[in-house]
Write a protein that holds these residues in place. Structure first.
Motif, PDB file in Angstrom:
ATOM      1  N   GLN A 183       0.803  -1.217   0.000  1.00  0.00           N
ATOM      2  CA  GLN A 183       0.000   0.000   0.000  1.00  0.00           C
ATOM      3  C   GLN A 183       0.839   1.271   0.000  1.00  0.00           C
ATOM      4  OE1 GLN A 183      -2.509  -0.414   3.415  1.00  0.00           O
ATOM      5  NE2 GLN A 183      -3.675  -2.123   2.569  1.00  0.00           N
ATOM      6  N   HIS A 184       2.155   1.125   0.108  1.00  0.00           N
ATOM      7  CA  HIS A 184       3.025   2.297   0.190  1.00  0.00           C
ATOM      8  C   HIS A 184       4.194   2.138  -0.782  1.00  0.00           C
ATOM      9  CE1 HIS A 184       0.885   3.547   3.854  1.00  0.00           C
ATOM     10  NE2 HIS A 184       0.922   2.270   4.190  1.00  0.00           N
ATOM     11  N   PHE A 185       4.788   3.264  -1.120  1.00  0.00           N
ATOM     12  CA  PHE A 185       5.864   3.256  -2.115  1.00  0.00           C
ATOM     13  C   PHE A 185       7.232   3.529  -1.494  1.00  0.00           C
ATOM     14  CE2 PHE A 185       8.269   5.088  -5.733  1.00  0.00           C
ATOM     15  CZ  PHE A 185       8.120   4.045  -6.637  1.00  0.00           C
ATOM     16  N   TYR A 186       7.271   4.375  -0.461  1.00  0.00           N
ATOM     17  CA  TYR A 186       8.530   4.723   0.202  1.00  0.00           C
ATOM     18  C   TYR A 186       8.535   4.199   1.636  1.00  0.00           C
ATOM     19  CZ  TYR A 186       9.630   8.011  -3.567  1.00  0.00           C
ATOM     20  OH  TYR A 186       9.917   8.572  -4.793  1.00  0.00           O
ATOM     21  N   PHE A 187       9.717   3.756   2.089  1.00  0.00           N
ATOM     22  CA  PHE A 187       9.851   3.215   3.442  1.00  0.00           C
ATOM     23  C   PHE A 187      11.165   3.669   4.069  1.00  0.00           C
ATOM     24  CE2 PHE A 187       7.114   0.366   1.145  1.00  0.00           C
ATOM     25  CZ  PHE A 187       6.143  -0.013   2.055  1.00  0.00           C
ATOM     26  N   VAL A 188      11.134   3.861   5.374  1.00  0.00           N
ATOM     27  CA  VAL A 188      12.355   3.998   6.163  1.00  0.00           C
ATOM     28  C   VAL A 188      12.589   2.657   6.847  1.00  0.00           C
ATOM     29  CG1 VAL A 188      13.452   5.119   8.134  1.00  0.00           C
ATOM     30  CG2 VAL A 188      12.089   6.467   6.539  1.00  0.00           C
ATOM     31  N   GLN A 189      13.750   2.082   6.612  1.00  0.00           N
ATOM     32  CA  GLN A 189      14.121   0.807   7.231  1.00  0.00           C
ATOM     33  C   GLN A 189      15.150   1.066   8.327  1.00  0.00           C
ATOM     34  OE1 GLN A 189      15.258  -3.150   5.109  1.00  0.00           O
ATOM     35  NE2 GLN A 189      17.208  -2.161   5.567  1.00  0.00           N
ATOM     36  N   VAL A 190      14.844   0.617   9.532  1.00  0.00           N
ATOM     37  CA  VAL A 190      15.753   0.751  10.667  1.00  0.00           C
ATOM     38  C   VAL A 190      16.284  -0.634  11.006  1.00  0.00           C
ATOM     39  CG1 VAL A 190      16.001   1.470  13.069  1.00  0.00           C
ATOM     40  CG2 VAL A 190      14.470   2.736  11.539  1.00  0.00           C
ATOM     41  N   SER A 191      17.592  -0.811  10.876  1.00  0.00           N
ATOM     42  CA  SER A 191      18.236  -2.103  11.118  1.00  0.00           C
ATOM     43  C   SER A 191      19.065  -2.027  12.397  1.00  0.00           C
ATOM     44  CB  SER A 191      19.127  -2.479   9.926  1.00  0.00           C
ATOM     45  OG  SER A 191      19.845  -3.669  10.199  1.00  0.00           O
ATOM     46  N   ILE A 192      18.731  -2.873  13.367  1.00  0.00           N
ATOM     47  CA  ILE A 192      19.408  -2.909  14.665  1.00  0.00           C
ATOM     48  C   ILE A 192      20.169  -4.228  14.755  1.00  0.00           C
ATOM     49  CG2 ILE A 192      19.080  -2.883  17.167  1.00  0.00           C
ATOM     50  CD1 ILE A 192      16.314  -1.526  16.546  1.00  0.00           C
TER      51      ILE A 192
ATOM     52  N   ILE B 108      16.433   4.641   3.393  1.00  0.00           N
ATOM     53  CA  ILE B 108      15.174   4.881   2.694  1.00  0.00           C
ATOM     54  C   ILE B 108      15.107   3.929   1.510  1.00  0.00           C
ATOM     55  CG2 ILE B 108      13.793   6.551   1.404  1.00  0.00           C
ATOM     56  CD1 ILE B 108      15.022   8.747   3.073  1.00  0.00           C
ATOM     57  N   LEU B 109      14.046   3.135   1.447  1.00  0.00           N
ATOM     58  CA  LEU B 109      13.905   2.123   0.406  1.00  0.00           C
ATOM     59  C   LEU B 109      12.617   2.335  -0.373  1.00  0.00           C
ATOM     60  CD1 LEU B 109      14.838  -1.127   2.398  1.00  0.00           C
ATOM     61  CD2 LEU B 109      16.368   0.349   1.081  1.00  0.00           C
ATOM     62  N   LEU B 110      12.672   1.994  -1.644  1.00  0.00           N
ATOM     63  CA  LEU B 110      11.457   1.899  -2.438  1.00  0.00           C
ATOM     64  C   LEU B 110      10.816   0.539  -2.186  1.00  0.00           C
ATOM     65  CD1 LEU B 110      12.709   3.345  -5.855  1.00  0.00           C
ATOM     66  CD2 LEU B 110      11.587   4.562  -3.977  1.00  0.00           C
ATOM     67  N   GLN B 111       9.563   0.420  -2.555  1.00  0.00           N
ATOM     68  CA  GLN B 111       8.860  -0.839  -2.327  1.00  0.00           C
ATOM     69  C   GLN B 111       9.583  -2.012  -2.981  1.00  0.00           C
ATOM     70  OE1 GLN B 111       5.238  -2.408  -4.516  1.00  0.00           O
ATOM     71  NE2 GLN B 111       4.234  -1.396  -2.790  1.00  0.00           N
ATOM     72  N   ASN B 112      10.099  -1.812  -4.204  1.00  0.00           N
ATOM     73  CA  ASN B 112      10.757  -2.919  -4.903  1.00  0.00           C
ATOM     74  C   ASN B 112      12.156  -3.212  -4.372  1.00  0.00           C
ATOM     75  OD1 ASN B 112      12.215  -0.776  -5.920  1.00  0.00           O
ATOM     76  ND2 ASN B 112      11.478  -0.972  -8.025  1.00  0.00           N
ATOM     77  N   GLU B 113      12.618  -2.438  -3.382  1.00  0.00           N
ATOM     78  CA  GLU B 113      13.912  -2.698  -2.753  1.00  0.00           C
ATOM     79  C   GLU B 113      13.769  -3.396  -1.403  1.00  0.00           C
ATOM     80  OE1 GLU B 113      16.571   1.041  -4.403  1.00  0.00           O
ATOM     81  OE2 GLU B 113      15.205   1.401  -2.725  1.00  0.00           O
ATOM     82  N   LEU B 114      12.538  -3.616  -0.963  1.00  0.00           N
ATOM     83  CA  LEU B 114      12.310  -4.274   0.319  1.00  0.00           C
ATOM     84  C   LEU B 114      12.711  -5.745   0.244  1.00  0.00           C
ATOM     85  CD1 LEU B 114       8.769  -2.851   1.161  1.00  0.00           C
ATOM     86  CD2 LEU B 114      10.906  -2.254   2.319  1.00  0.00           C
ATOM     87  N   PRO B 115      13.172  -6.325   1.352  1.00  0.00           N
ATOM     88  CA  PRO B 115      13.464  -7.768   1.355  1.00  0.00           C
ATOM     89  C   PRO B 115      12.182  -8.564   1.143  1.00  0.00           C
ATOM     90  CG  PRO B 115      13.592  -6.861   3.577  1.00  0.00           C
ATOM     91  CD  PRO B 115      13.472  -5.692   2.652  1.00  0.00           C
ATOM     92  N   GLN B 116      12.296  -9.672   0.454  1.00  0.00           N
ATOM     93  CA  GLN B 116      11.111 -10.433   0.070  1.00  0.00           C
ATOM     94  C   GLN B 116      10.345 -11.002   1.264  1.00  0.00           C
ATOM     95  OE1 GLN B 116       9.509 -10.925  -2.949  1.00  0.00           O
ATOM     96  NE2 GLN B 116      10.822  -9.175  -3.404  1.00  0.00           N
ATOM     97  N   PHE B 117      11.031 -11.215   2.394  1.00  0.00           N
ATOM     98  CA  PHE B 117      10.329 -11.855   3.504  1.00  0.00           C
ATOM     99  C   PHE B 117       9.227 -10.974   4.093  1.00  0.00           C
ATOM    100  CE2 PHE B 117      14.289 -10.115   5.433  1.00  0.00           C
ATOM    101  CZ  PHE B 117      13.734  -9.203   6.315  1.00  0.00           C
ATOM    102  N   VAL B 118       9.244  -9.666   3.828  1.00  0.00           N
ATOM    103  CA  VAL B 118       8.165  -8.831   4.365  1.00  0.00           C
ATOM    104  C   VAL B 118       6.852  -9.096   3.645  1.00  0.00           C
ATOM    105  CG1 VAL B 118       9.814  -7.028   4.996  1.00  0.00           C
ATOM    106  CG2 VAL B 118       8.519  -6.812   2.864  1.00  0.00           C
ATOM    107  N   PHE B 119       6.918  -9.717   2.463  1.00  0.00           N
ATOM    108  CA  PHE B 119       5.711 -10.004   1.694  1.00  0.00           C
ATOM    109  C   PHE B 119       5.228 -11.443   1.874  1.00  0.00           C
ATOM    110  CE2 PHE B 119       8.093  -6.797  -0.791  1.00  0.00           C
ATOM    111  CZ  PHE B 119       7.167  -5.766  -0.766  1.00  0.00           C
TER     112      PHE B 119
END
Length: 225
Positions: free
Chosen positions: A77-86, A196-207
């Motif tokens: 549902q979104h195009f832009y994301f902030v990814q925080v990796s700890i 900052i990631l685009l939707q198509n740059e997200l890791p596949q496991f989130v889907f």
């Protein structure tokens, strides 16, 4: 020591809480202290979606299993994301570091929510934890060794007003990184990355196990400009 008691009549900070859920024992405390406008909006959207789904179920237009979907249609549902990796190198350090970083996520979310800049923050309510990842490290001889890495990923979706052409989030993200990395109890191996990631740059496991939902909310545009 005097324990603080939630009392909006005498404490201005308590009056600023927007969704108080008070513990039923003494000392009374607000268990939803971290809920700000972005989190409240997200909750209200999900409550409204659940109400609509239950209405459909009662009218025999849906099934109860629809109500208990994983909810990862969020990432469609979104195009832009902030990814925080700890990340940390052992379990004990990771628990301490993640606890501290997670407690400060509300600062990042509040900063990303800016009416003047035309940005809205939509936090995802869960984190993705990956244990015993193998990272690369160099030993004293310069050779690379594999080592264990513990990691959690948090995501905040971004939406922009239709009239927004560009937004520079770099200073904001750098301030957040500096605040957390300057923690006095931070040790070697405790790392934090914000991207900052685009939707198509997200890791596949989130889907994974996602049930796609075509009912995108219409609060603002996914893309600036």
């Amino acid at each position: 020591a005097v324990l603080p008691v939630w009392n909006p009549k005498i404490n201005p900070r308590d009056r600023s809480h927007i969704m108080p859920i008070i513990t039923p024992c003494w000392p009374q405390m607000n268990s939803s202290y971290n809920v700000g406008p972005p989190q409240l909006r997200r909750l209200q959207q999900e409550f409204a979606r659940a109400e609509q789904m239950i209405g459909n179920i009662l009218q025999k237009k849906g099934k109860w299993q629809d109500l208990f979907q994983d909810g990862r249609s969020f990432f469609r549902q979104h195009f832009y994301f902030v990814q925080v990796s700890i990340t940390a190198e052992d379990d004990d350090s990771f628990r301490i570091w993640q606890g501290y970083c997670e407690s400060r996520m509300r600062n990042l979310i509040a900063a990303l929510e800016c009416e003047k800049a035309g940005t809205q923050a939509h936090p995802f309510g869960k984190c993705f934890r990956q244990n015993n990842l193998k990272g690369d490290a160099e030993n004293d001889t310069g050779e690379e060794n594999a080592q264990s890495v513990y990691r959690s990923l948090f995501y905040v979706a971004l939406r922009f007003s239709p009239d927004v052409e560009s937004v520079d989030l770099k200073p904001l993200l750098e301030d957040f990184l500096n605040m957390l990395n300057s923690w006095d109890e931070r040790e070697d191996g405790m790392d934090l990355d914000v991207d900052i990631l685009l939707q198509n740059e997200l890791p596949q496991f989130v889907f994974q196990d996602e049930e796609c939902d075509d009912d995108n909310d219409d609060q603002g545009s996914n893309e600036p400009g």
